[in-house]
Design a protein around this motif. Structure first.
Motif, PDB file in Angstrom:
ATOM      1  N   ARG B 205     102.350  33.323 -21.356  1.00 25.81           N
ATOM      2  CA  ARG B 205     102.921  33.947 -22.559  1.00 25.81           C
ATOM      3  C   ARG B 205     103.931  35.033 -22.209  1.00 25.81           C
ATOM      4  N   ASP B 305     100.871  28.789 -26.026  1.00 24.05           N
ATOM      5  CA  ASP B 305     101.193  29.855 -25.064  1.00 24.05           C
ATOM      6  C   ASP B 305     102.386  29.449 -24.203  1.00 24.05           C
ATOM      7  N   THR B 365     102.631  36.496 -32.906  1.00 22.18           N
ATOM      8  CA  THR B 365     101.287  36.767 -33.414  1.00 22.18           C
ATOM      9  C   THR B 365     101.249  36.525 -34.919  1.00 22.18           C
ATOM     10  N   ARG B 366     102.309  36.963 -35.618  1.00 23.28           N
ATOM     11  CA  ARG B 366     102.362  36.789 -37.066  1.00 23.28           C
ATOM     12  C   ARG B 366     102.382  35.319 -37.473  1.00 23.28           C
ATOM     13  N   TRP B 369     100.520  32.059 -33.594  1.00 27.14           N
ATOM     14  CA  TRP B 369     100.352  31.639 -32.198  1.00 27.14           C
ATOM     15  C   TRP B 369      99.753  32.781 -31.399  1.00 27.14           C
ATOM     16  N   ALA B 370      98.573  33.232 -31.769  1.00 27.03           N
ATOM     17  CA  ALA B 370      98.037  34.412 -31.122  1.00 27.03           C
ATOM     18  C   ALA B 370      97.209  34.046 -29.894  1.00 27.03           C
TER      19      ALA B 370
END
Lengths: 304, 370
Positions: B205, B305, B365-366, B369-370
């Protein structure tokens, strides 16, 4: 014993000017870079108080010769003596004793760009004579700058604010800052306009006369050779093939020398010089003219 | 002969007081007497140089200066002394030798205000450069024959292939450090197996691409700025223009394209090397076998990731190459600028990459794709 006395005589004490005949003696100099041989058994003697011009085609090692003499380029073989002291195998302290007796003007001036012209001139002073008072150092820096023909305002300017010709003069002021006996000039008139170049030549000549300098002058400028050089050393075939006055050199039967001095540009420089001389006497009656010409022969003529 | 410079004051019958100088008056010898000789109280009628053994311009200068100060006459000068005095006397000047300096407060104020005022040139320059770049890109797209394939391949080699050893080694070591340090912390919770997640996710990432971008900025961004800057100084760029070659097309586009194309590849390669480094350490320290580590990576690292890394990489490449080429093309005047512009290319390149990375982190993240 006699030879011993002579070497004694040729070495210089701290406060003594060099009295020998030859401040620079190069013998059997060999410079090799990898496979390429630049100098092969080069000999050269520079007389005290003369302006010696050094000429040669591109790549014949004029600058390398100068760098060897001032100790920037350790030679592969051979001996170089400056003021009777060997540059090639001197211990560092001895070499330092010579370094404050010469001044070097590099091609681009090589001024320290973060210092003003005045500060540039003070650098060697501070390096060698830190005991001098700041006021005297400023005084010295100022008169050296004026002596080099720069205007007063140039003293506190940065090199980037100067034109090419002024940079050369500022470089000359720094070269003169320690009152050297020996002055090395590497193509001082290259890149100057003809008027600036002629003025620089005259300045060199004046300074040489006033300060009693010996000048080692690398040049491509045929006018400089004719106007100010007492003798000219010709570099070719990895050696100095001849050292003599320009008229004598022109008589020599060597291809390069003939092409150089008797080529179109060489002849033009010669004609220009002759015309110059004529023009100086134009407004006078012929008799006065002749007398004057006899009384004040051009400097390079009476040395032949 | 090595006598020192001396001076004495005599009252003589014929004409008042005489300041007699003796010994060598040279730059090397005047320091000791300088203070004393200037402290001599007037009036002095004559300055006698007949006992001076050696003199240079400094000695002549001092003699002249004293004569002027005391309004005295100089006598007994040798021929050489006279010549030197003729040369240097009358050269007095009170010009300042140092550059004028403002008080500190003003200097700080000035330098800041100049920076702020100068920023408008910078902004305009950047916008102008981007505009020229887009125009050049447009014309290359319309006339594909103008595209410099050879230059691109050459840059691909310089930016990508030649960077493989150093990027690989760097990533391998980073992988080792993350695995080792992570394992020490995770062991406290008995969760050392999570080292696999740590190494796999953070390298793919973030770190793989970020460290590669920093390396590319240092290797290639600086090279772009220095090359283009030197070419501008030597008028090569002008020569190109006169021949009809657009420098933007011939120089800038191949470099920027090379960085955009090579960054994802280098970033992916860096992540792989970091995972290999982590796996090696885990094998030795944690007793997780090497191949098991690699197998676990496939299970615990979600594919997005990898996408996060691969999406960021070309953007970083673009930023780094833009910073390099823009600064290179801005060089004007002297060679000092090549140095300062190269520094600026690297600093702005790395800074912009890190700022963008922060935006990307929040963005991905929003979007889940956290």
């Amino acid at each position: 014993m006699a030879e011993n006395a002579e070497t004694q005589n040729e070495r210089v004490g701290r406060h003594e000017r060099f009295r020998g005949d030859y401040p620079i003696v190069v013998e059997g100099l060999v410079n090799r870079f990898g496979e390429q041989t630049i100098h092969d058994g080069l000999d050269l003697k520079v007389r005290r108080g003369e302006i010696l011009g050094v000429v040669g085609g591109s790549g014949t090692g004029k600058s390398v010769l100068m760098r060897s003499i001032i100790g920037l380029q350790p030679p592969t073989e051979g001996s170089i003596k400056v003021f009777g002291r060997s540059i090639t195998d001197a211990d560092p302290d001895e070499a330092l004793g010579i370094r404050d007796r010469w001044g070097v003007l590099f091609q681009g001036g090589a001024l320290f760009s973060t210092l003003t012209v005045g500060e540039n001139v003070e650098v060697p002073l501070k390096q060698f004579y830190p005991d001098l008072s700041p006021e005297l150092m400023h005084d010295i820096a100022r008169y050296k700058v004026l002596l080099s023909g720069l205007p007063e305002e140039a003293v506190n300017k940065f090199p980037s604010e100067l034109s090419g010709g002024m940079k050369k003069r500022a470089g000359l002021a720094r070269a003169l800052s320690l009152d050297p006996e020996l002055l090395f000039l590497d193509e001082p008139t290259a890149g100057l306009d003809p008027i600036g170049a002629a003025a620089f030549d005259q300045l060199t000549l004046q300074l040489k006369k006033a300060l009693g300098l010996t000048v080692f002058l690398i040049t491509h400028d045929l006018d400089s050779l004719h106007e100010i050089c007492d003798r000219v050393a010709v570099l070719a075939d990895k050696k100095v093939i001849a050292v003599d006055t320009v008229p004598n050199l022109m008589e020599l039967d060597h291809e390069w020398i003939q092409e150089y001095f008797n080529g179109p540009r060489g002849r033009a420089a010669l004609t220009a010089q002759a015309l110059d001389e004529l023009r100086q006497h134009m407004d006078q009656p012929i008799a006065a003219q002749t007398i004057k010409a006899l009384d004040n022969p051009r400097p390079k003529k009476d040395k032949t | 002969m090595d006598r020192v410079a001396e001076f004495s004051i005599d009252d003589r019958d014929d004409g008042g007081r005489v300041l007699a100088l003796s010994g060598p008056y040279l730059i090397s010898s005047v320091a000791q007497i300088e203070d004393g000789i200037y402290a001599v109280e007037g009036p002095v009628a004559r300055i006698d140089l007949s006992d001076v053994s050696e003199i240079d311009t400094v000695g002549a200068w001092i003699a002249c200066d004293l004569a002027r100060e005391h309004d005295a006459e100089i006598t007994g000068a040798s021929e050489r002394a006279q010549r030197l005095m003729d040369a240097v006397c009358g050269m007095e000047s009170d010009a300042e030798t140092s550059a004028p300096r403002e008080p500190l407060g003003q200097r700080i104020f000035h330098s800041w205000s100049q920076k702020i005022y100068g920023a408008r040139h910078g902004t305009r320059g950047v916008i102008g450069f981007l505009g020229a770049l887009i125009l050049a890109a447009g014309s290359v797209i319309r006339h594909p024959s103008r595209f410099r394939g050879k230059a691109l391949v050459r840059q691909l080699e310089l930016v990508g292939v030649k960077a493989l050893p150093i990027v690989g080694l760097m990533s391998f070591l980073i992988g080792i450090v993350i695995a080792q340090q992570g394992a020490v912390q995770l062991q406290q919770f008995g969760a050392e197996t999570l080292t696999v997640n740590l190494v796999g996710r953070i390298t793919l990432r973030e770190l793989g691409v970020l460290m590669t971008a920093i390396m590319v900025a240092g290797r290639s961004g600086s090279a772009f700025a220095a090359q283009l800057g030197t070419m501008k100084l030597t008028e090569e760029v002008d020569a190109m223009r006169t021949i009809g070659i657009a420098p933007m097309e011939a120089l800038v586009i191949p470099r920027i394209l090379a960085a955009i194309l090579m960054m994802p590849l280098l970033g992916f390669y860096a992540s792989v090397m970091a995972i290999i480094g982590g796996a090696a350490v885990s094998d030795l320290m944690l007793g997780i076998p090497f191949w098991n580590f690699l197998q676990r990576i496939q299970e615990v690292v979600p594919p997005y990731d990898l996408y996060v890394g691969l999406i960021k990489a070309p953007v970083f490449g673009l930023i780094v190459a833009l910073a390099g080429c823009y600064n290179g093309m801005q060089v004007e005047g002297d060679s000092e600028q090549v140095g300062s512009r190269t520094t600026m290319a690297v600093v702005t390149g790395i800074f912009a990459v890190i700022v963008l990375d922060a935006f990307f982190a929040v963005f991905f993240t929003r979007v889940g794709w956290a």
